[in-house]
Design an enzyme around this catalytic site. Structure first.
Site, PDB file in Angstrom:
ATOM      1  N   CYS A 241      57.733  68.486  44.916  1.00 46.03           N
ATOM      2  CA  CYS A 241      56.912  69.679  44.717  1.00 46.03           C
ATOM      3  C   CYS A 241      55.444  69.370  44.967  1.00 46.03           C
ATOM      4  O   CYS A 241      54.736  70.136  45.636  1.00 46.03           O
ATOM      5  CB  CYS A 241      57.079  70.221  43.291  1.00 46.03           C
ATOM      6  SG  CYS A 241      58.802  70.428  42.792  1.00 46.03           S
ATOM      7  N   SER A 242      54.988  68.246  44.426  1.00 48.74           N
ATOM      8  CA  SER A 242      53.565  67.902  44.484  1.00 48.74           C
ATOM      9  C   SER A 242      53.142  67.309  45.820  1.00 48.74           C
ATOM     10  O   SER A 242      52.009  67.481  46.240  1.00 48.74           O
ATOM     11  CB  SER A 242      53.219  66.873  43.402  1.00 48.74           C
ATOM     12  OG  SER A 242      53.503  67.375  42.133  1.00 48.74           O
TER      13      SER A 242
END
Lengths: 223, 162
Positions: free
Chosen positions: A110-111
């Site tokens: 996600c990051s």
């Protein structure tokens, strides 16, 4: 056991139930009974399903292309650090909106890949007529704000908290990671969708947290 | 579960964290603090104001002093996942002793009887703010706030009790 392995195991389970969404129509006998009580009673398919089909394993009616998004309230901290709420209807009515969901703030894919991709491609997406890009996660607004600052995101993408998971559940995109030692509870499957005036036009929904079809590039190619 | 109280044996439970090599680990509370003096304190939420600006910094600052008084472990628990706890711990670079452990699904917090329902604020079920002094698994001090206030659960309050 790494977090990736933990979530992969959960994805396999989700694949079993998530692949064929079932849309149930209320039985006509029930319809006529409720008719006596006035047509203003909303027919909630989910509650009828619970009453009549309690022995069938629960299957979420997952959102699909052509559906109108259910309304829900999400939250975020504004530039003055005040907690604000916003409805799905507000960010999608009469607009072209991209909604991106991630299983968890501060998690690796996600990051490092998913969200940054959308920040990077935000200008290209807006040049193609997109009014708003919003990233949703089942994390609270404090965490979403800290994550936004950590990734140095400005106005390109709104980071919205689906803190209680209500929106995620309403569109049938839950990812249940509760029994994993990593302790993530119920989160959202990864997806990217194009919504026009509240109706889903493109839906790139992953199995669990996989990252195959839901990138900014995938969406840019599809618009 | 009835809330934990002075005189109780602290229940066992498994919490998670990322180690220095970024590997996900789980640890049992009992294995961590049996036979030791330990401080367990909890916050309603990582990255929330009181927790970040007052409660945790107090323990980060006072942990050397706590150690000099015989406390061997200072543990911070929150109902947040370990990814969030790791990111939050990084915001306290001066921290030397406080361990940040994730009670991601809130199971341990429930075992302590210290849940705090913050669903109306979009936070789900969290932990009340508290600070416990535990001696060889027996609770000797239990400073539990009613919710998220910050009146009895600071590092100083625990230091006074030592």
């Amino acid at each position: 056991m790494t977090a990736a392995t933990a979530t992969t195991a959960a994805f396999a389970a989700v694949r079993l139930i998530g692949s064929s969404p079932l849309k149930l129509k209320p039985p006509s006998t029930l319809l006529s009974f409720r008719g006596n009580l006035g047509s203003s009673l909303p027919m909630r398919i989910s509650s009828i399903r619970r009453a009549r089909f309690s022995t069938i394993p629960k299957i979420s009616a997952t959102i699909s292309v052509g559906d109108k998004l259910p309304d829900a309230t999400l939250s975020y901290f504004d530039a003055s650090d005040d907690l604000q709420t916003v409805k799905i209807s507000e960010i999608t009515a009469n607009k072209k909106t991209i909604l991106v969901a991630v299983p968890g703030a501060f998690t690796p894919t996600c990051s490092q890949k998913h969200l940054p991709g959308f920040v990077e491609k935000a200008a290209d997406l807006k040049a193609k007529g997109i009014d708003t890009i919003a990233c949703i996660s089942v994390n609270d607004a404090f965490v979403m704000k800290a994550w936004k600052e950590d990734l140095k995101i400005g106005d390109e993408v709104l980071l919205l908290s689906d803190g209680n998971g209500h929106f995620t559940k309403a569109i049938g995109c839950e990812l249940d990671l509760s029994d994993k030692p990593v302790g993530l509870g119920v989160r959202s499957r990864r997806y990217a969708m194009l919504v026009e005036d509240g109706v889903v036009k493109i839906l790139n929904l992953e199995e669990g947290g996989a990252f195959n079809v839901s990138s900014a590039e995938d969406l840019l190619n599809a618009i | 579960m009835a809330p934990i109280a002075v005189g109780d044996v602290i229940p066992d439970g498994t919490l998670a964290y990322f180690d220095t090599e970024d590997q996900l680990q789980s640890v049992s509370i009992h294995s961590l603090i049996a036979g030791k003096k330990a401080v367990l304190f909890a916050v309603p939420g990582a990255f929330t104001p009181t927790c970040s600006l007052k409660h945790v910094p107090g323990f980060v600052e006072k942990s050397p002093e706590l150690k000099s008084k015989g406390v061997q472990e200072v543990i911070c628990i929150s109902v947040n996942d370990p990814f969030v706890m790791k990111a939050w711990a990084k915001t306290f670079p001066e921290n030397e002793h406080v361990k940040f452990l994730a009670d991601g699904s809130g199971v341990y917090t429930k075992a302590l009887g210290l849940e705090l329902d913050l669903s109306e604020k979009g936070l789900g079920i969290r932990s009340k703010r508290f600070a416990l002094l535990v001696d060889d698994l027996k609770v000797t001090v239990a400073n539990i706030e009613a919710g998220g206030e910050f009146t009895v659960s600071s590092a100083e309050d625990i230091l006074k009790a030592l």
